[in-house]
Design a protein around this motif. Structure first.
Motif, mmCIF file in Angstrom:
data_model
loop_
_atom_site.group_PDB
_atom_site.id
_atom_site.type_symbol
_atom_site.label_atom_id
_atom_site.label_comp_id
_atom_site.label_asym_id
_atom_site.label_seq_id
_atom_site.Cartn_x
_atom_site.Cartn_y
_atom_site.Cartn_z
ATOM 1 N N HIS A 17 -11.724 -52.863 17.156
ATOM 2 C CA HIS A 17 -12.624 -52.702 15.718
ATOM 3 C C HIS A 17 -12.305 -53.806 15.003
ATOM 4 C CE1 HIS A 17 -14.597 -51.365 12.279
ATOM 5 N NE2 HIS A 17 -14.663 -49.992 12.681
ATOM 6 N N MET A 74 -27.196 -46.860 10.075
ATOM 7 C CA MET A 74 -26.287 -46.059 11.299
ATOM 8 C C MET A 74 -27.297 -45.580 12.459
ATOM 9 S SD MET A 74 -23.162 -45.344 12.331
ATOM 10 C CE MET A 74 -22.217 -45.596 10.827
ATOM 11 N N GLY A 133 -24.902 -48.591 15.862
ATOM 12 C CA GLY A 133 -23.788 -48.699 15.169
ATOM 13 C C GLY A 133 -24.183 -48.804 13.438
ATOM 14 N N GLN A 141 -18.776 -44.763 13.471
ATOM 15 C CA GLN A 141 -18.638 -46.055 14.371
ATOM 16 C C GLN A 141 -18.116 -45.477 15.572
ATOM 17 O OE1 GLN A 141 -16.877 -48.865 11.462
ATOM 18 N NE2 GLN A 141 -18.623 -50.174 12.241
#
Length: 653
Positions: A79, A205, A263, A305
């Motif tokens: 990440h 998103m 994402g 995510q």
């Protein structure tokens, strides 16, 4: 199935991602530079890998070292957080090529938005309103003022406002150097500068199955040096302009669809008071200010995510926005001194009611909490604030049903905070939150130009705090004394006790006597009680408690009147510590990145002589007066400590 994640970042965002990862049952891996060896994020992870060096270019911008660290630690996902390599397509591809899962958007989407120049062209084609981009060669007097912007990255770095054509080459060079240091890419471009606009952004998103959410908007209009200071959701402007929200959301979804986005991301716009808006950029990552969206929707964006990266589907629609949330960025800086970064040891860091574990649950859509305060922090008591990275210590977020109540609560939490050892913008933030223009929702990107920089302690508050510090010092000496006599006792009293403290550039000479009838001092002040760490005074008929904490070379006094940091002034100055008149001292630890003069050059007051890089920002050191450069004690690439003599300017012969 994912089992372990490496966070390719540091500080508060690393800790924030770790909290969600743990709630999802994942083990965590940190990376850290040499300077960050004792950082909370390195200590809290299940495993940590050292990247030798201190500067970002040696550590957090080294993609090959980070991928190697992930493989060595057994992580199966990476990440990126925000900043550093979070929007670097090459890094994302390297992660994927190593067989690791990339917790971020597709490489092609990052590439599309990685160049703001190309991004504007794509967005225009997609039907998103844009401001025209200018190459430096195209800029004319009619275009001024213009904004020089880094094509890669964000966060206000690599940005300069230019109002005179003759300044353009120098500012382009400075912006390019800053962008290269921060993002590894020195490409810059120009666009027309709107001095007073509203910065509005939309959280998106998207999943790989075609669903694209517009998860509410945020307003981030109050900025310094083009970097956000306060963010909130929803936007006061959007709340009062009919149909603006629907148009914003439509533009944001078009932007995401145009590059097949998957994402979390943010589409940023510059808007005017009438609700017209123009595309600024798309951040292909999690934003610093994502907590205000989380606290008004009930979502955990980091958990989403991970879910999207695992191929999961989003529900058809996002949850609605409920209530209001405001976030402030607590920076180690001096707003009254050109936002100069501050470094040193953070002796104490305490916010009374902050829920420091906020934002850490796998809340996909369970509804926003009713009200509260959340602290996303990268520091703890004893943390070292170094010159190598961004000056942000923490984000403090308040949320609740109404905007004005949330603003007042957040201001109160900041005022009650105990932050010792390093100067911050805490007082400024509380001042903004109580400002009538902010409470009316009428702020824009020119807030500081219009209203100034306020919030510092008043002289009367500093003076009485210095008295409290002197009385606490006397109480401490009395505790340590072998013979117990009243403080400052004399058989025939003639002179008061004296002690000097400096607050900023002001020195306070404290004079007092403790007599049988009580405290004798300047002003209407009575002593109720004193101890080494606590003094109670009656000031103008009102009783107030002053908490006093003494450290090496510093005394911090906290009360309901405000927090004051004092430096005890020694009676006698060490000659070895004196410097020549005309000396230019380093205002902070940093690296000399450029030198623009030589010994013997004639210089003018205000002329830039050399440039320091500290906390990822470039700082100009200018001549304090007209004269000749008699000494130059540094060269490009040299590391300097705060207070070091950089150069000496003398009178012309």
């Amino acid at each position: 199935m994912l089992t372990s994640v490496l966070v390719a970042n540091r500080g508060e965002i690393a800790r924030r991602i770790f909290r969600t990862a743990r709630s999802l049952g994942l083990s965590t891996v940190a990376i850290h530079s040499t300077a960050d060896a004792g950082s909370p994020h390195a200590a809290e992870a299940d495993a940590a890998v050292h990247l030798p060096g201190n500067t970002p270019s040696e550590t957090y911008l080294r993609s090959e070292l980070i991928v190697e660290a992930a493989l060595r630690a057994g992580a199966d996902a990476v990440h990126p957080g925000y900043g550093f390599l979070s929007e670097n397509a090459g890094f994302a591809q390297a992660v994927i090529d190593a067989g690791l899962t990339w917790i971020g958007p597709p490489v092609d989407a990052i590439s599309s938005m990685g160049s703001k120049i190309e991004a504007k062209k794509l967005m225009s084609t997609a039907g998103v309103p844009v401001l025209a981009e200018l190459t430096p060669a195209e800029v004319s007097a009619d275009d001024l003022p213009v904004l020089v912007k880094a094509s890669a990255g964000g966060g206000g770095r690599g940005m300069r406002v230019v109002s005179r054509l003759e300044d353009l080459p120098r500012e382009i060079e400075a912006a390019s150097a800053e962008a290269l240091s921060a993002f590894g890419d020195g490409t810059v471009f120009c666009e027309r500068y709107l001095a007073a606009g509203r910065h509005i952004e939309v959280q998106i998103m998207a999943d790989e199955h075609g669903t694209i959410w517009a998860v509410g908007e945020r307003e981030c209009s109050i900025q310094r040096r083009h970097q956000k200071v306060i963010e909130e959701a929803p936007s006061p402007l959007v709340e009062r302009v009919p149909a603006m929200r629907a148009a914003l959301f439509d533009a944001a979804r078009k932007a995401a669809a145009a590059i097949n986005y998957v994402g979390a991301g943010t589409v940023e716009f510059l808007a005017d008071e009438a609700g017209n808006f123009y595309f600024l950029e798309m951040n292909t990552r999690l934003q610093v200010e994502h907590p205000v969206t989380e606290e008004t929707t009930g979502l955990d964006l980091v958990a989403l995510q991970f879910a999207v990266a695992a191929g999961e589907r989003l529900p058809a629609d996002p949850p609605p926005t409920v209530g209001h949330a405001i976030e402030v960025r607590l920076y180690a800086e001096d707003p009254t001194n050109d936002w100069q970064p501050q470094t040193g040891t953070l002796q104490r860091f305490a916010l009374e009611r902050g829920e420091s574990e906020g934002g850490g649950g796998a809340r996909l859509a369970v509804g926003a909490r009713v009200s509260g305060v959340r602290v996303d922090s990268g520091v703890v008591d004893g943390s070292e604030v170094s010159p190598y990275y961004d000056a942000m210590l923490a984000k403090v977020i308040a949320f609740g049903p109404g905007r004005s109540v949330v603003a007042r609560r957040l201001a109160g939490e900041l005022q009650r905070a105990r932050i010792h050892g390093v100067g911050t913008n805490r007082e400024l933030l509380a001042w903004i939150l109580r400002h009538p223009v902010f409470l009316a929702g009428d702020t824009d990107t020119a807030f500081f130009e219009k209203h100034g920089v306020g919030g510092g302690a008043e002289p009367d508050v500093e003076r009485v705090s210095a008295l409290a510090a002197a009385l606490a010092d006397a109480a401490g000496r009395q505790v340590e004394a072998r013979v117990r006599v009243p403080s400052g006792w004399r058989n025939l009293a003639s002179q008061p006790q004296r002690k000097s403290y400096r607050a900023g550039v002001t020195t306070y000479e404290v004079e007092y006597r403790l007599t049988r009838d009580g405290l004798v001092a300047e002003g209407n002040v009575q002593l109720v009680d004193s101890a080494p760490d606590r003094v109670v005074l009656e000031v103008g008929g009102v009783r107030r408690t002053f908490e006093v904490a003494a450290y090496d070379g510093m005394v911090c006094v906290d009360s309901s009147l405000g927090s004051v940091s004092l430096t005890p002034v020694e009676r006698f100055t060490d000659p070895a510590q004196q410097v020549s008149a005309g000396s230019l001292l380093a205002p902070m630890p940093g690296i000399v990145i450029r030198v623009g003069v030589q010994v013997g050059d004639v210089v003018e007051q205000g002329q830039p002589l050399l440039w320091l890089e500290a906390m990822k920002m470039e700082h100009t050191i200018a001549a304090p007066t007209d004269g000749v450069l008699n000494e130059l004690r540094v060269e490009a690439g040299q590391q300097v400590e705060v207070g070091a003599v950089l150069a000496v300017v003398g009178e012309e012969a």
